[in-house]
Design a protein around this motif. Structure first.
Motif, PDB file in Angstrom:
ATOM      1  N   ALA A 166       0.834  -1.203   0.000  1.00 35.49           N
ATOM      2  CA  ALA A 166       0.000   0.000   0.000  1.00 35.49           C
ATOM      3  C   ALA A 166       0.871   1.255   0.000  1.00 35.49           C
ATOM      4  N   ARG A 239      -2.163   6.333   2.811  1.00 39.31           N
ATOM      5  CA  ARG A 239      -2.396   4.896   3.003  1.00 39.31           C
ATOM      6  C   ARG A 239      -3.764   4.613   3.608  1.00 39.31           C
ATOM      7  N   TRP A 243      -6.645   2.237   2.141  1.00 38.88           N
ATOM      8  CA  TRP A 243      -7.206   1.149   2.939  1.00 38.88           C
ATOM      9  C   TRP A 243      -8.734   1.226   2.951  1.00 38.88           C
ATOM     10  N   ARG A 244      -9.277   2.423   3.133  1.00 36.67           N
ATOM     11  CA  ARG A 244     -10.729   2.598   3.182  1.00 36.67           C
ATOM     12  C   ARG A 244     -11.377   2.271   1.842  1.00 36.67           C
ATOM     13  N   LYS A 247     -11.549  -1.486   1.382  1.00 38.55           N
ATOM     14  CA  LYS A 247     -12.651  -2.016   2.192  1.00 38.55           C
ATOM     15  C   LYS A 247     -13.997  -1.731   1.526  1.00 38.55           C
ATOM     16  N   SER A 260      -7.733  -6.565   2.843  1.00 38.61           N
ATOM     17  CA  SER A 260      -6.990  -5.320   2.988  1.00 38.61           C
ATOM     18  C   SER A 260      -6.141  -5.121   1.731  1.00 38.61           C
ATOM     19  N   PRO A 261      -5.468  -3.971   1.580  1.00 37.83           N
ATOM     20  CA  PRO A 261      -4.579  -3.805   0.423  1.00 37.83           C
ATOM     21  C   PRO A 261      -3.549  -4.920   0.306  1.00 37.83           C
TER      22      PRO A 261
END
Length: 316
Positions: A166, A239, A243-244, A247, A260-261
């Protein structure tokens, strides 16, 4: 103050039975290095000292530069036989590995055979891997109704096509792209740079993002940025934002919440190895310092084969 006293007591304790003064002297120097140069917490230093005292007792009169992977494997077996918990065994191996890295820095040993030892914790930590069908659904999750769908699709394609972390993806710059040559350059841990090939779909998604969306995002920024992926304010994407987004799109694609990434990085490696890629080549693409880390992905694939065998073989 009590912690410091305990540390000093451990450092000044009598040599363990069978240990040589030379080995214990190197351990003392290493502990001093951890405290003076690395500034580790006292409890961490105490744990390293305890583990290395155990290792020194086992090593006895052996010379560090002559230790083989077979002998070190026997040491790990001895730890198992002593009834230590898996987490304690893993910590012991990490302590010895760090000790040998220090000996390399000092020129006492040339190679670090401990790098070839797998910690039990590492093998038990099975990465989450997407199926090919899940990957397709995930990469198609950004819709044209989304505000920044070109960026998001390009970003997801890059994560899976390159296996980049990420942080590496967020720090990609425009001059890191060589789309005509079908690769990109990323900077990994420790500032190490590597070249990673990327496929047709990722290249097409990047082109679309660069042509349709990025110029508009760049105009919003306080200053012109050469970072590839920009936020809605024209600043480099962080990052936590990446990540969001992962998701968000995983949920839209009906994929488990644990994604996750890093899951795309795991999937990248596992799918390459399952398709017959060479382990060393995958190690290079992932930027792993040790091939032992890359071998975790072969373990993942073998575990899947076992599940298939158990499910379908009549005598499983």
């Amino acid at each position: 103050m009590a912690r410091l006293t305990k540390l000093q007591q451990l450092q000044n304790s009598a040599p363990a039975s069978g240990s040589t003064a030379k080995t214990l002297g190197m351990v003392d120097d290493f502990i001093g290095y951890l405290r003076g140069e690395c500034h580790l917490a006292n409890n961490t230093i105490i744990a390293y000292r305890r583990d290395l005292d155990r290792f020194s007792e086992w090593a006895g009169t052996r010379r560090m530069k002559n230790l083989t992977i077979r002998e070190l494997s026997n040491y790990v077996s001895r730890l198992h036989d002593s009834g230590l918990a898996p987490a304690s065994i893993s910590r012991n191996v990490v302590a010895v590995r760090m000790f040998f890295k220090y000996l390399q820095l000092e020129g006492i040993v040339v190679d670090n055979p401990v790098e070839l030892l797998a910690t039990q914790k590492a093998w038990q930590r099975m990465p989450k891997v997407l199926t090919h069908r899940q990957v397709e659904a995930f990469l198609e999750a950004p819709r044209k109704s989304d505000s920044f769908w070109q960026r998001d699709r390009a970003m997801l394609e890059v994560l899976y096509a390159s296996g980049c972390r990420a942080s590496e993806t967020c720090s990609l710059r425009l001059h890191d792209l060589s789309l005509e040559e079908r690769y990109l350059q990323c900077e990994g841990k420790g500032g190490k740079q590597r070249m990673v090939p990327i496929g047709t779909r990722a290249i097409a998604a990047i082109h679309q993002y660069l042509e349709e969306l990025r110029p508009m995002l760049a105009d919003r920024g306080p200053e012109r940025s050469n970072v590839l992926f920009l936020s809605r304010t024209g600043r480099p994407l962080e990052r936590i934002q990446l990540w969001r987004l992962v998701k968000q799109y995983a949920k839209r694609a009906n994929i488990q919440s644990g994604i996750s990434p890093h899951s795309l990085r795991h999937s990248f490696a596992t799918h390459l190895l399952a398709g017959g890629a060479d382990l060393r080549q995958v190690q290079e693409m992932l930027g792993h310092a040790s091939i032992q880390t890359t071998q975790i992905y072969t373990h993942v694939d073998h575990s899947r084969l076992k599940k298939v065998h158990q499910q379908y073989h009549p005598r499983s």
